[in-house]
Write a protein that holds these residues in place. Structure first.
Motif, PDB file in Angstrom:
ATOM      1  N   VAL A 268       0.834  -1.199  -0.037  1.00  0.00           N
ATOM      2  CA  VAL A 268      -0.077  -0.108   0.122  1.00  0.00           C
ATOM      3  C   VAL A 268       0.803   1.207   0.096  1.00  0.00           C
ATOM      4  O   VAL A 268       0.701   2.226  -0.608  1.00  0.00           O
ATOM      5  N   ASN A 269       1.862   1.122   0.700  1.00  0.00           N
ATOM      6  CA  ASN A 269       2.923   2.454   0.780  1.00  0.00           C
ATOM      7  C   ASN A 269       3.733   2.496  -0.290  1.00  0.00           C
ATOM      8  O   ASN A 269       4.549   3.432  -0.479  1.00  0.00           O
ATOM      9  N   ASP A 270       4.137   1.629  -1.146  1.00  0.00           N
ATOM     10  CA  ASP A 270       4.727   1.564  -2.254  1.00  0.00           C
ATOM     11  C   ASP A 270       4.233   2.295  -3.430  1.00  0.00           C
ATOM     12  O   ASP A 270       3.180   1.856  -3.901  1.00  0.00           O
ATOM     13  N   ASN A 271       4.650   3.308  -3.792  1.00  0.00           N
ATOM     14  CA  ASN A 271       3.830   4.300  -4.744  1.00  0.00           C
ATOM     15  C   ASN A 271       3.875   3.620  -6.103  1.00  0.00           C
ATOM     16  O   ASN A 271       2.878   3.692  -7.042  1.00  0.00           O
ATOM     17  N   LYS A 272       4.868   2.673  -6.369  1.00  0.00           N
ATOM     18  CA  LYS A 272       4.852   1.909  -7.657  1.00  0.00           C
ATOM     19  C   LYS A 272       3.828   0.530  -7.511  1.00  0.00           C
ATOM     20  O   LYS A 272       3.319   0.025  -8.805  1.00  0.00           O
ATOM     21  N   SER A 273       3.144   0.258  -6.481  1.00  0.00           N
ATOM     22  CA  SER A 273       2.246  -0.579  -6.367  1.00  0.00           C
ATOM     23  C   SER A 273       0.812  -0.195  -6.648  1.00  0.00           C
ATOM     24  O   SER A 273       0.612   1.028  -6.459  1.00  0.00           O
ATOM     25  N   LYS A 274       0.076  -0.822  -7.226  1.00  0.00           N
ATOM     26  CA  LYS A 274      -1.410  -0.657  -7.488  1.00  0.00           C
ATOM     27  C   LYS A 274      -2.305  -0.946  -6.252  1.00  0.00           C
ATOM     28  O   LYS A 274      -3.560  -0.666  -6.399  1.00  0.00           O
ATOM     29  N   VAL A 275      -1.611  -1.488  -5.234  1.00  0.00           N
ATOM     30  CA  VAL A 275      -2.656  -1.900  -4.319  1.00  0.00           C
ATOM     31  C   VAL A 275      -2.911  -0.888  -3.214  1.00  0.00           C
ATOM     32  O   VAL A 275      -2.202   0.106  -2.941  1.00  0.00           O
TER      33      VAL A 275
END
Length: 277
Positions: A268-275
């Motif tokens: 969630v906290n990863d800007n590259k993730s779509k989660v």
């Protein structure tokens, strides 16, 4: 009484030809300040009839006593509590015509669709019943949990469970949902659920709660109480309202195991993730 300050703009358009524009009612009160409930979410305050919510959780008689407080302005005495509980118990049952409507839906139907249809039956049944408003409120409070439980039994392809008029409000709901269960577990769940019922018992004149606004708007036309409840339930169906709760449940199911929560939050906290939450 505690309240936010408000400006009456009723005559603004008539006198000046100006309308207010407030998407989402972020700064708009649709009616006068509630005499029943005060909420300040930012400060963590919730009071019913001036009583702090912390003093109502676990009160003798549980949700039934709090319902009496909301309807009649005071917590009940021992005799009043028993009388009010008996009034609720007498209306626990779900009538055959409501059950037949529930059974017309497929087992994979959305529960909100079934709930709307079932309560519409009650809206018609009590349209011209001549009962006082508080009596109609008692009927709604008593019957809706049984309808919800019957709805759940239907979508899970399980047999309906009749109400038990010897049980208190929340206990009867759990009985109609799940039937006989381990006593210790039932007591624990019942206590937690009763607290949830109490905390959600009233939503003030709220500017931000979509279902409450819908119910009030429908009620302003003179529609009967249960028809107004249908309006609130229909609003609850929206993905930005009750649908959010559905999304949370799906998210929790996707975890599978509590140990997966940390990795999920990292995504969630990863800007590259779509989660996203």
């Amino acid at each position: 009484a505690e309240a936010v300050r408000a400006v009456d703009v009723t005559a603004l358009y008539r006198d000046h030809g100006i309308l207010t524009y407030d998407p989402g009612f972020m700064s708009t009160a649709a009616c006068r300040i509630s005499e029943i409930t005060f909420i300040d979410g930012d400060e963590g305050i919730l009071r019913y009839r001036g009583i702090d919510i912390g003093d109502l959780i676990g009160v003798r008689g549980g949700f039934g006593s709090v319902a009496h407080l909301l309807l009649h302005g005071a917590l009940p005495s021992d005799s009043e509590r028993q009388e009010f509980l008996q009034e609720l118990m007498a209306e626990y049952h779900v009538s055959d015509d409501v059950l037949r409507v529930i059974q017309t839906f497929s087992h994979d139907s959305h529960p909100i669709a079934i709930l709307l249809a079932a309560i519409s039956v009650l809206a018609d049944k009590y349209q011209n019943c001549g009962e006082l408003p508080t009596r109609k409120a008692v009927i709604a409070i008593a019957k809706i949990p049984g309808i919800v439980a019957s709805n759940y039994r239907h979508v899970t392809n399980a047999a309906f469970i009749a109400a038990d008029e010897d049980l208190e409000y929340t206990e009867n709901f759990l009985h109609m949902m799940f039937g006989g269960a381990d006593g210790t577990l039932s007591a624990s769940i019942c206590s937690a659920l009763d607290a949830i019922f109490i905390m959600h018992a009233d939503h003030e004149q709220t500017m931000l709660h979509a279902s409450t606004t819908s119910v009030r708007m429908t009620g302003s036309s003179g529609a009967n109480l249960l028809a107004c409840v249908c309006s609130g339930i229909a609003t609850l169906w929206g993905p930005l309202h009750g649908g959010v709760n559905e999304a949370v449940i799906r998210m929790l199911e996707e975890f599978g195991d509590p140990k997966n929560v940390h990795s999920f939050l990292e995504q969630v906290n990863d800007n590259k993730s779509k989660v996203r939450l």
